[in-house]
Design a protein around this motif. Sequence first.
Motif, short mmCIF file in Angstrom:
data_model
loop_
_atom_site.label_atom_id
_atom_site.label_comp_id
_atom_site.label_asym_id
_atom_site.label_seq_id
_atom_site.Cartn_x
_atom_site.Cartn_y
_atom_site.Cartn_z
N ILE A 95 0.84 -1.20 0.00
CA ILE A 95 0.00 0.00 0.00
C ILE A 95 0.87 1.25 0.00
O ILE A 95 1.74 1.41 0.87
CB ILE A 95 -0.91 0.02 1.24
CG1 ILE A 95 -1.65 -1.32 1.39
CG2 ILE A 95 -1.90 1.17 1.17
CD1 ILE A 95 -2.29 -1.51 2.75
N GLU A 96 0.64 2.12 -0.97
CA GLU A 96 1.34 3.41 -0.97
C GLU A 96 0.91 4.20 0.27
O GLU A 96 -0.15 3.96 0.85
CB GLU A 96 1.01 4.20 -2.24
CG GLU A 96 2.10 4.14 -3.30
CD GLU A 96 3.41 4.82 -2.90
OE1 GLU A 96 3.39 5.68 -1.99
OE2 GLU A 96 4.43 4.49 -3.51
N LYS A 97 1.74 5.17 0.64
CA LYS A 97 1.41 6.01 1.79
C LYS A 97 0.21 6.90 1.47
O LYS A 97 -0.02 7.22 0.30
CB LYS A 97 2.62 6.84 2.21
CG LYS A 97 3.19 7.75 1.10
CD LYS A 97 2.36 8.98 0.85
CE LYS A 97 2.80 9.75 -0.36
NZ LYS A 97 1.82 10.74 -0.80
N PRO A 98 -0.56 7.24 2.50
CA PRO A 98 -0.59 6.63 3.83
C PRO A 98 -1.32 5.30 3.78
O PRO A 98 -2.12 5.07 2.87
CB PRO A 98 -1.36 7.67 4.65
CG PRO A 98 -2.30 8.28 3.66
CD PRO A 98 -1.56 8.32 2.36
N VAL A 99 -1.07 4.44 4.74
CA VAL A 99 -1.71 3.12 4.72
C VAL A 99 -3.23 3.26 4.69
O VAL A 99 -3.93 2.47 4.04
CB VAL A 99 -1.25 2.28 5.92
CG1 VAL A 99 -1.51 2.97 7.25
CG2 VAL A 99 -1.89 0.91 5.91
N ALA A 100 -3.75 4.26 5.36
CA ALA A 100 -5.18 4.60 5.36
C ALA A 100 -5.28 6.02 5.88
O ALA A 100 -4.31 6.56 6.42
CB ALA A 100 -5.97 3.64 6.23
N LEU A 101 -6.43 6.63 5.75
CA LEU A 101 -6.62 7.96 6.33
C LEU A 101 -7.11 7.89 7.77
O LEU A 101 -6.76 8.73 8.59
CB LEU A 101 -7.61 8.77 5.48
CG LEU A 101 -7.11 9.24 4.12
CD1 LEU A 101 -8.15 10.14 3.46
CD2 LEU A 101 -5.78 9.98 4.22
N ARG A 102 -7.91 6.87 8.08
CA ARG A 102 -8.45 6.75 9.43
C ARG A 102 -7.70 5.67 10.19
O ARG A 102 -7.39 4.60 9.65
CB ARG A 102 -9.95 6.43 9.39
CG ARG A 102 -10.75 7.52 8.66
CD ARG A 102 -12.24 7.34 8.82
NE ARG A 102 -12.72 6.08 8.27
CZ ARG A 102 -14.00 5.74 8.20
NH1 ARG A 102 -14.92 6.56 8.67
NH2 ARG A 102 -14.35 4.58 7.68
N LEU A 103 -7.42 5.92 11.44
CA LEU A 103 -6.66 4.98 12.26
C LEU A 103 -7.35 3.64 12.38
O LEU A 103 -6.72 2.58 12.30
CB LEU A 103 -6.41 5.59 13.65
CG LEU A 103 -5.47 6.80 13.68
CD1 LEU A 103 -5.65 7.59 14.97
CD2 LEU A 103 -4.03 6.36 13.53
N GLU A 104 -8.66 3.66 12.56
CA GLU A 104 -9.39 2.41 12.73
C GLU A 104 -9.34 1.56 11.46
O GLU A 104 -9.34 0.32 11.52
CB GLU A 104 -10.84 2.67 13.15
CG GLU A 104 -11.66 3.49 12.18
CD GLU A 104 -11.66 4.98 12.48
OE1 GLU A 104 -12.70 5.63 12.20
OE2 GLU A 104 -10.64 5.49 12.98
N ASP A 105 -9.26 2.21 10.30
CA ASP A 105 -9.16 1.46 9.04
C ASP A 105 -7.80 0.78 8.92
O ASP A 105 -7.71 -0.35 8.43
CB ASP A 105 -9.39 2.38 7.85
CG ASP A 105 -10.83 2.84 7.73
OD1 ASP A 105 -11.71 2.19 8.33
OD2 ASP A 105 -11.08 3.84 7.03
N ALA A 106 -6.74 1.46 9.35
CA ALA A 106 -5.41 0.85 9.33
C ALA A 106 -5.37 -0.38 10.22
O ALA A 106 -4.79 -1.42 9.85
CB ALA A 106 -4.36 1.87 9.76
N ALA A 121 1.94 -4.86 3.40
CA ALA A 121 3.15 -4.04 3.50
C ALA A 121 2.82 -2.61 3.10
O ALA A 121 1.87 -2.36 2.36
CB ALA A 121 4.24 -4.61 2.60
N VAL A 122 3.62 -1.66 3.59
CA VAL A 122 3.37 -0.25 3.35
C VAL A 122 4.64 0.38 2.78
O VAL A 122 5.75 0.04 3.19
CB VAL A 122 2.94 0.48 4.64
CG1 VAL A 122 2.57 1.93 4.35
CG2 VAL A 122 1.77 -0.25 5.30
N VAL A 123 4.46 1.32 1.87
CA VAL A 123 5.59 1.97 1.21
C VAL A 123 6.10 3.13 2.08
O VAL A 123 5.37 4.10 2.32
CB VAL A 123 5.20 2.49 -0.18
CG1 VAL A 123 6.36 3.27 -0.82
CG2 VAL A 123 4.78 1.33 -1.07
N LYS A 124 7.33 3.00 2.54
CA LYS A 124 8.07 4.06 3.20
C LYS A 124 9.46 4.08 2.57
O LYS A 124 10.46 3.72 3.19
CB LYS A 124 8.16 3.81 4.71
CG LYS A 124 6.82 3.78 5.43
CD LYS A 124 6.16 5.15 5.49
CE LYS A 124 4.85 5.12 6.26
NZ LYS A 124 4.17 6.43 6.24
#
Length: 354
Positions: A95-106, A121-124
């Motif tokens: 997943i490109e950044k950000p992983v999600a916009l809402r914390l609960e979704d992440a 996995a998340v792109v950093k």
Amino acid sequence: MGRRTRIAVLGCGRVSARYREVLGRELADRVEVVGACDRQPERAEAFVSATGGAAVGDLQALVALKPDLVCILTESGNHARDALALLNRGCHVLIEKPVALRLEDAETIRDTAKAAGLMAAVVKQNRYNPAMRFVRDKVDSGAFGRLIAAEVRVHWCRYQDYYEDGWHGTWRMDGGVLAQQAIHHLDALHWLGGPIDRVCAVGTALVNRLEAEDTAAAVVVFESGAVGTIVATTAARDRDFEASIQLVGEKARVKVGGSALNRLEDWFCVEQDPLETDVALRHSQEVPNSYGLGHGPLIRDVLDAIEAGGPPPVDVDSAMTSLRLMHALYASMETGGWVDLRDAPASTRLGRAR
């Protein structure tokens, strides 16, 4: 080497040009690109013309191509929706950044991947820059001693047409400079400086017309007692000309700059190794644009982790450190004062319909 990993791309917008280069050339020995998906057929066609695979128009058609791994490059506000849809269909996701916009979704992405035995996995990619790796090694070795101060500066350029696509700069789908551009540098601040205790931030749209901010500034206090500042804008003209982080410790100082945290611009340590010469030259990297060159090494590590059945190089929990900091900064803007990260603050606007 076994079979090449079957990989697909969901979303062929701005950042997909970097993936086209990485998947079509840099990682051609490791991946088979089976397809690309975009609502605009010409964008998917342009992608696969360079990488191979089929151009498709929806997620279901992409899944039918049987990819092992799907790179999610869709609008920020759709990352969670798309990641969950793909995980529920048996695909690993990057997943490109950000992983999600809402914390609960992440958190839901993390838990869904774990329950399914799949990778999220998340792109950093900036963590892979030679200059950033050098500084992280020095932090881990204790070369800085006690951290005293840290500073992030992001002076990038986005003209009004960037915000006219229906999602950039909106609260529901994107956020402003902190969420879209400076998220990389918030990640660097935590990754190198350590956990942050509290923040106080301001932000507004000074030049561009958008719902969120094109310019933001903040003061941060680390759990260690160190202090820091963040200044980020997309109203700089006429190009992305600086993205830097500076750390000052009791025994060392450093500045990593360039347009993508790619150049080691200053390094001093009172306990300098006399054999450590040409540091800036050896740990700097010229980059073609503000995306840098870290996507290739990161994706290679993701492929290795899939083959080995191990954890991703950047998992959802690691990516959530910058997401939590971003929410704290937005919560501070909304309340007009200091916000303590131990209170798990969340923006009332980001990722939500107005």
